[in-house]
Design an enzyme around this catalytic site. Structure first.
Site, PDB file in Angstrom:
ATOM      1  N   SER A  27      -6.918  -5.884 -15.976  1.00 43.77           N
ATOM      2  CA  SER A  27      -8.298  -5.369 -15.924  1.00 43.77           C
ATOM      3  C   SER A  27      -8.329  -3.958 -15.312  1.00 43.77           C
ATOM      4  O   SER A  27      -9.191  -3.145 -15.658  1.00 43.77           O
ATOM      5  CB  SER A  27      -9.222  -6.324 -15.164  1.00 43.77           C
ATOM      6  OG  SER A  27      -8.895  -6.369 -13.801  1.00 43.77           O
ATOM      7  N   ASN A  28      -7.395  -3.671 -14.427  1.00 44.55           N
ATOM      8  CA  ASN A  28      -7.342  -2.313 -13.870  1.00 44.55           C
ATOM      9  C   ASN A  28      -6.764  -1.316 -14.865  1.00 44.55           C
ATOM     10  O   ASN A  28      -7.180  -0.158 -14.884  1.00 44.55           O
ATOM     11  CB  ASN A  28      -6.556  -2.314 -12.557  1.00 44.55           C
ATOM     12  CG  ASN A  28      -7.375  -2.922 -11.439  1.00 44.55           C
ATOM     13  OD1 ASN A  28      -8.286  -2.281 -10.928  1.00 44.55           O
ATOM     14  ND2 ASN A  28      -7.084  -4.181 -11.093  1.00 44.55           N
ATOM     15  N   ARG A 103       6.570  -7.150  -9.373  1.00 43.35           N
ATOM     16  CA  ARG A 103       7.995  -7.102  -9.042  1.00 43.35           C
ATOM     17  C   ARG A 103       8.231  -6.067  -7.951  1.00 43.35           C
ATOM     18  O   ARG A 103       7.598  -5.007  -7.943  1.00 43.35           O
ATOM     19  CB  ARG A 103       8.835  -6.733 -10.273  1.00 43.35           C
ATOM     20  CG  ARG A 103       8.916  -7.853 -11.305  1.00 43.35           C
ATOM     21  CD  ARG A 103       9.790  -8.995 -10.786  1.00 43.35           C
ATOM     22  NE  ARG A 103       9.773 -10.138 -11.677  1.00 43.35           N
ATOM     23  CZ  ARG A 103       8.894 -11.144 -11.623  1.00 43.35           C
ATOM     24  NH1 ARG A 103       7.928 -11.136 -10.722  1.00 43.35           N
ATOM     25  NH2 ARG A 103       8.982 -12.151 -12.455  1.00 43.35           N
ATOM     26  N   ILE A 104       9.175  -6.388  -7.042  1.00 45.78           N
ATOM     27  CA  ILE A 104       9.498  -5.439  -5.973  1.00 45.78           C
ATOM     28  C   ILE A 104      10.685  -4.584  -6.417  1.00 45.78           C
ATOM     29  O   ILE A 104      11.682  -5.119  -6.916  1.00 45.78           O
ATOM     30  CB  ILE A 104       9.823  -6.201  -4.667  1.00 45.78           C
ATOM     31  CG1 ILE A 104       8.554  -6.893  -4.172  1.00 45.78           C
ATOM     32  CG2 ILE A 104      10.384  -5.261  -3.603  1.00 45.78           C
ATOM     33  CD1 ILE A 104       8.762  -7.812  -3.000  1.00 45.78           C
ATOM     34  N   HIS A 121      -3.409  -2.500  -4.132  1.00 45.40           N
ATOM     35  CA  HIS A 121      -3.162  -3.702  -3.329  1.00 45.40           C
ATOM     36  C   HIS A 121      -4.496  -4.303  -2.879  1.00 45.40           C
ATOM     37  O   HIS A 121      -5.325  -3.586  -2.301  1.00 45.40           O
ATOM     38  CB  HIS A 121      -2.311  -3.312  -2.117  1.00 45.40           C
ATOM     39  CG  HIS A 121      -1.980  -4.471  -1.229  1.00 45.40           C
ATOM     40  ND1 HIS A 121      -1.176  -5.522  -1.639  1.00 45.40           N
ATOM     41  CD2 HIS A 121      -2.356  -4.759   0.045  1.00 45.40           C
ATOM     42  CE1 HIS A 121      -1.071  -6.391  -0.652  1.00 45.40           C
ATOM     43  NE2 HIS A 121      -1.773  -5.957   0.381  1.00 45.40           N
TER      44      HIS A 121
END
Ligand code: GRF
Length: 219
Positions: A27-28, A103-104, A121
């Protein structure tokens, strides 16, 4: 340079090439697409959308708007990062926007894109990115919630307010310098879903504002 000349030179400059990385509903990403298509982000071009999930709804949004779209499997991190680096270079990306990317990255990957990768965030983070708490606009100290499930954590902690933050990506998770943020009041009876929906409504504005700010900062 006068304001007019400056505006002119910003408009004349080569467009800022953005890659949006997603893992879910997107959505962003949609907010960025809409802002770009409606002229709210002059000088910005979304040149690539990448998802680590083959069935991410955001991929369909991107395809609908005929954006170059890619599913990048994320089984072995170093290998996936090497592929992603190559793709980002190939598309000559200026700014990487993590919009619901789950994912980091390794510190080595992050080091390749200093101050040109930003993350959205769903919690309030302090300006320097690193402190353990954040002081709200009404002077209340709340914990800086990082990592996963932070909307639920805000509810569990009984916080009066939470929000969303856009920050530069650094090797530490959810801890880079802040570009912009907005507070969202937690209401009685809020569920995680209700609260996250309200946060997302704010985020759809915030992510566009962050890209605008980024452009101003680099010009
Ligand atoms: C947003 O709340 C963002 O803050 C978090 O993941 C969510 C992504 O939502 N990192 P969407 O996929 O853009 O709808």
């Amino acid at each position: 340079m006068s304001k007019n000349e400056q505006r002119h030179s910003e408009e004349d400059a080569a467009p800022l090439r953005i890659a949006v990385l997603i893992s879910g509903s997107g959505s962003n990403l949609q907010a960025l697409i809409d802002a770009s298509e409606s002229g709210q982000l002059p000088g910005v071009e979304i040149v690539l959308v990448v998802s680590n999930q083959p069935d991410a709804a955001g991929l369909q949004r991107a395809l609908k708007h005929r954006l170059p779209t890619l599913y990048l499997p994320w089984k072995q991190r170093e290998e996936a990062e090497a592929r992603l680096t190559a793709i980002l270079r190939l598309f000559q990306v200026d700014l990487i926007v993590l919009a619901g990317w789950m994912r980091i990255f390794t510190a080595k990957f992050v080091a390749q894109f200093p101050r040109c990768m930003i993350n959205l965030h769903p919690a309030l983070l302090p300006d320097d990115g690193m402190s353990k708490t954040y002081i709200t606009s009404s002077g209340i100290e709340v914990p800086a919630l990082r990592g996963l499930h932070v909307v639920q954590q805000a509810l569990d902690a009984g916080l009066p307010v939470t929000g969303s933050t856009v920050h530069y990506v650094t090797p530490e998770v959810d801890a880079g310098p802040v570009i912009c943020r907005e507070e969202v009041v937690i209401e009685e009876g809020d569920t995680e879903e209700m609260l996250h929906e309200r946060i997302k409504r704010v985020e759809h504005r915030l992510i566009v504002e962050a890209v605008r700010k980024f452009i101003q900062l680099i010009h």
